[in-house]
Design a protein around this motif. Structure first.
Motif, PDB file in Angstrom:
ATOM      1  N   GLN A 134     -30.242  17.837   3.914  1.00 54.34           N
ATOM      2  CA  GLN A 134     -30.762  18.645   3.704  1.00 54.34           C
ATOM      3  C   GLN A 134     -31.886  18.923   4.225  1.00 54.34           C
ATOM      4  O   GLN A 134     -31.802  19.677   4.440  1.00 54.34           O
ATOM      5  CB  GLN A 134     -31.050  18.480   1.590  1.00 54.34           C
ATOM      6  CG  GLN A 134     -29.834  18.311   0.646  1.00 54.34           C
ATOM      7  CD  GLN A 134     -28.689  20.097   0.981  1.00 54.34           C
ATOM      8  OE1 GLN A 134     -28.876  20.547   2.042  1.00 54.34           O
ATOM      9  NE2 GLN A 134     -27.945  20.293  -0.106  1.00 54.34           N
TER      10      GLN A 134
ATOM     11  N   ARG B  51     -30.820  18.970   7.467  1.00 56.93           N
ATOM     12  CA  ARG B  51     -30.754  20.651   7.842  1.00 56.93           C
ATOM     13  C   ARG B  51     -31.611  21.690   8.581  1.00 56.93           C
ATOM     14  O   ARG B  51     -31.583  22.063   9.008  1.00 56.93           O
ATOM     15  CB  ARG B  51     -28.933  21.159   7.122  1.00 56.93           C
ATOM     16  CG  ARG B  51     -27.909  20.690   7.812  1.00 56.93           C
ATOM     17  CD  ARG B  51     -26.463  20.578   6.082  1.00 56.93           C
ATOM     18  NE  ARG B  51     -26.773  22.073   5.884  1.00 56.93           N
ATOM     19  CZ  ARG B  51     -26.120  22.792   6.242  1.00 56.93           C
ATOM     20  NH1 ARG B  51     -26.093  22.765   7.552  1.00 56.93           N
ATOM     21  NH2 ARG B  51     -26.205  24.475   6.382  1.00 56.93           N
TER      22      ARG B  51
ATOM     23  N   GLN C 257     -26.551  19.916  13.036  1.00 59.56           N
ATOM     24  CA  GLN C 257     -26.526  20.662  10.995  1.00 59.56           C
ATOM     25  C   GLN C 257     -24.995  20.092  10.580  1.00 59.56           C
ATOM     26  O   GLN C 257     -25.020  20.216   9.177  1.00 59.56           O
ATOM     27  CB  GLN C 257     -26.960  22.054  11.246  1.00 59.56           C
ATOM     28  CG  GLN C 257     -28.783  22.274  11.685  1.00 59.56           C
ATOM     29  CD  GLN C 257     -28.987  23.293  11.966  1.00 59.56           C
ATOM     30  OE1 GLN C 257     -28.083  24.081  12.463  1.00 59.56           O
ATOM     31  NE2 GLN C 257     -30.109  23.790  12.078  1.00 59.56           N
ATOM     32  N   GLN C 258     -23.942  20.531  11.469  1.00 64.46           N
ATOM     33  CA  GLN C 258     -22.407  20.739  10.819  1.00 64.46           C
ATOM     34  C   GLN C 258     -22.319  19.277   9.844  1.00 64.46           C
ATOM     35  O   GLN C 258     -21.251  18.827   9.272  1.00 64.46           O
ATOM     36  CB  GLN C 258     -21.810  21.373  11.513  1.00 64.46           C
ATOM     37  CG  GLN C 258     -21.679  22.759  12.327  1.00 64.46           C
ATOM     38  CD  GLN C 258     -20.988  22.911  13.918  1.00 64.46           C
ATOM     39  OE1 GLN C 258     -20.370  22.456  14.304  1.00 64.46           O
ATOM     40  NE2 GLN C 258     -20.924  24.516  13.890  1.00 64.46           N
TER      41      GLN C 258
ATOM     42  N   ALA D 299     -23.651  17.096   9.845  1.00 70.73           N
ATOM     43  CA  ALA D 299     -24.276  17.131   8.378  1.00 70.73           C
ATOM     44  C   ALA D 299     -24.277  17.880   6.800  1.00 70.73           C
ATOM     45  O   ALA D 299     -23.511  17.414   5.352  1.00 70.73           O
ATOM     46  CB  ALA D 299     -26.448  17.533   7.753  1.00 70.73           C
ATOM     47  N   ALA D 300     -24.027  19.134   7.053  1.00 71.80           N
ATOM     48  CA  ALA D 300     -23.703  19.738   6.061  1.00 71.80           C
ATOM     49  C   ALA D 300     -21.983  19.313   6.081  1.00 71.80           C
ATOM     50  O   ALA D 300     -21.389  19.462   4.316  1.00 71.80           O
ATOM     51  CB  ALA D 300     -22.540  20.987   6.648  1.00 71.80           C
TER      52      ALA D 300
ATOM     53  N   ILE E 121     -22.511  16.294   3.108  1.00 74.32           N
ATOM     54  CA  ILE E 121     -22.939  16.611   2.002  1.00 74.32           C
ATOM     55  C   ILE E 121     -22.090  17.358   0.879  1.00 74.32           C
ATOM     56  O   ILE E 121     -22.024  16.763   0.005  1.00 74.32           O
ATOM     57  CB  ILE E 121     -24.275  18.158   1.939  1.00 74.32           C
ATOM     58  CG1 ILE E 121     -25.224  17.634   2.979  1.00 74.32           C
ATOM     59  CG2 ILE E 121     -24.047  18.950   0.495  1.00 74.32           C
ATOM     60  CD1 ILE E 121     -26.529  18.908   2.732  1.00 74.32           C
TER      61      ILE E 121
ATOM     62  N   GLU F  79     -24.271  20.535  -2.250  1.00 75.89           N
ATOM     63  CA  GLU F  79     -23.709  22.060  -1.895  1.00 75.89           C
ATOM     64  C   GLU F  79     -24.782  21.953  -0.658  1.00 75.89           C
ATOM     65  O   GLU F  79     -25.569  21.721  -0.553  1.00 75.89           O
ATOM     66  CB  GLU F  79     -23.607  22.933  -2.950  1.00 75.89           C
ATOM     67  CG  GLU F  79     -23.632  24.471  -2.644  1.00 75.89           C
ATOM     68  CD  GLU F  79     -22.132  25.060  -1.843  1.00 75.89           C
ATOM     69  OE1 GLU F  79     -22.216  25.852  -0.813  1.00 75.89           O
ATOM     70  OE2 GLU F  79     -21.044  24.458  -2.159  1.00 75.89           O
ATOM     71  N   PRO F  80     -24.407  22.189   0.425  1.00 76.60           N
ATOM     72  CA  PRO F  80     -25.334  22.518   1.877  1.00 76.60           C
ATOM     73  C   PRO F  80     -25.810  23.872   1.579  1.00 76.60           C
ATOM     74  O   PRO F  80     -25.887  25.171   0.414  1.00 76.60           O
ATOM     75  CB  PRO F  80     -23.957  23.052   2.965  1.00 76.60           C
ATOM     76  CG  PRO F  80     -23.017  21.749   2.372  1.00 76.60           C
ATOM     77  CD  PRO F  80     -22.618  22.100   1.023  1.00 76.60           C
ATOM     78  N   GLU F  81     -27.220  23.572   1.747  1.00 71.97           N
ATOM     79  CA  GLU F  81     -28.128  24.571   1.523  1.00 71.97           C
ATOM     80  C   GLU F  81     -28.565  25.908   2.640  1.00 71.97           C
ATOM     81  O   GLU F  81     -28.662  25.147   3.980  1.00 71.97           O
ATOM     82  CB  GLU F  81     -29.894  24.185   0.980  1.00 71.97           C
ATOM     83  CG  GLU F  81     -29.989  23.040  -0.442  1.00 71.97           C
ATOM     84  CD  GLU F  81     -31.222  22.215  -0.211  1.00 71.97           C
ATOM     85  OE1 GLU F  81     -32.300  22.715   1.006  1.00 71.97           O
ATOM     86  OE2 GLU F  81     -31.811  21.763  -0.933  1.00 71.97           O
TER      87      GLU F  81
END
Length: 223
Positions: A188, A191, A201-202, A204-205, A208, A214-216
């Protein structure tokens, strides 16, 4: 009166010439030395540039010839025989050598080639960091988890060139150790990092979500 003034001017000019000749006899060698130094320095610089260019061309030709080998083991053997003759060239050569050694199944040899780059203190930090990072990835199945964590943490310090990629690997280590919450917290934060790329970022999402989180929403960066 005009004749007197003309005579005085002629005498003054003659004195000036005598003084100039005297100065030239006394200090003229300084000018000669300066000219020789300037010309010699320019010639040496041109020689050095030509030498460096020839060495770079020779290295490039040798590398291309080695990479033309069909078999990975042959490529690695040919690359090992190349003489780089410079720190930067040696780093490039070892990077290519490690790739060929990896393809040939000689993983430990590839690690050694990468570590040779990582320990070259006169190389820019980015090259040493890349070599260390790749060497750690090659040792995922062989190096103790604690040792890998310690070395990735060294690559993840603030300001390090591969800080975010190292953080991603640390999250994967958290997952492997069963510490899901630590991995989620790290992902998180990753990201939300202002320096994180869209691809990072993608990834990491996705991780997650795979871990049940749930990606913040990513905060909009100002400026």
């Amino acid at each position: 009166m005009s004749d007197v003034e003309s005579f005085i001017d002629e005498v003054t000019e003659e004195v000036r010439r005598d003084r100039m000749y005297l100065l030239l006899r006394r200090w003229g060698w300084v000018g000669v030395v300066a000219v020789v130094a300037i010309v010699g320095g320019a010639a040496f610089n041109e020689y050095r540039k030509a030498r460096d260019t020839n060495q770079a061309q020779a290295l490039g030709d040798a590398i291309l010839s080695a990479l033309a080998e069909n078999e990975s083991a042959q490529r690695a053997s040919s690359l090992q025989a190349v003489d780089a003759s410079s720190v930067g060239g040696d780093a490039v050569l070892n990077m290519l050598l490690s790739a060929s050694q990896t393809d040939a199944g000689s993983r430990q040899d590839a690690v050694n080639s990468l570590n040779a780059i990582a320990t070259q203190g006169d190389l820019p930090e980015i090259y040493r960091a890349i070599a260390s990072f790749k060497a750690l990835l090659l040792q995922t199945d062989t190096m103790p988890v604690a040792d890998r964590r310690q070395q990735f943490e060294a690559l993840a310090i603030p300001g390090a060139p591969l800080r975010l990629l190292a953080e991603e690997q640390l999250a994967l280590i958290d997952v492997a150790e069963g510490n899901t919450q630590a991995a989620l917290d790290r992902l998180q934060a990753l990201r939300q990092d202002a320096e994180a790329s869209v691809d990072l970022q993608q990834r990491a999402a996705q991780l997650i979500i795979a871990l049940g989180g749930e990606p913040e929403p990513v905060a909009t960066q100002q400026g």
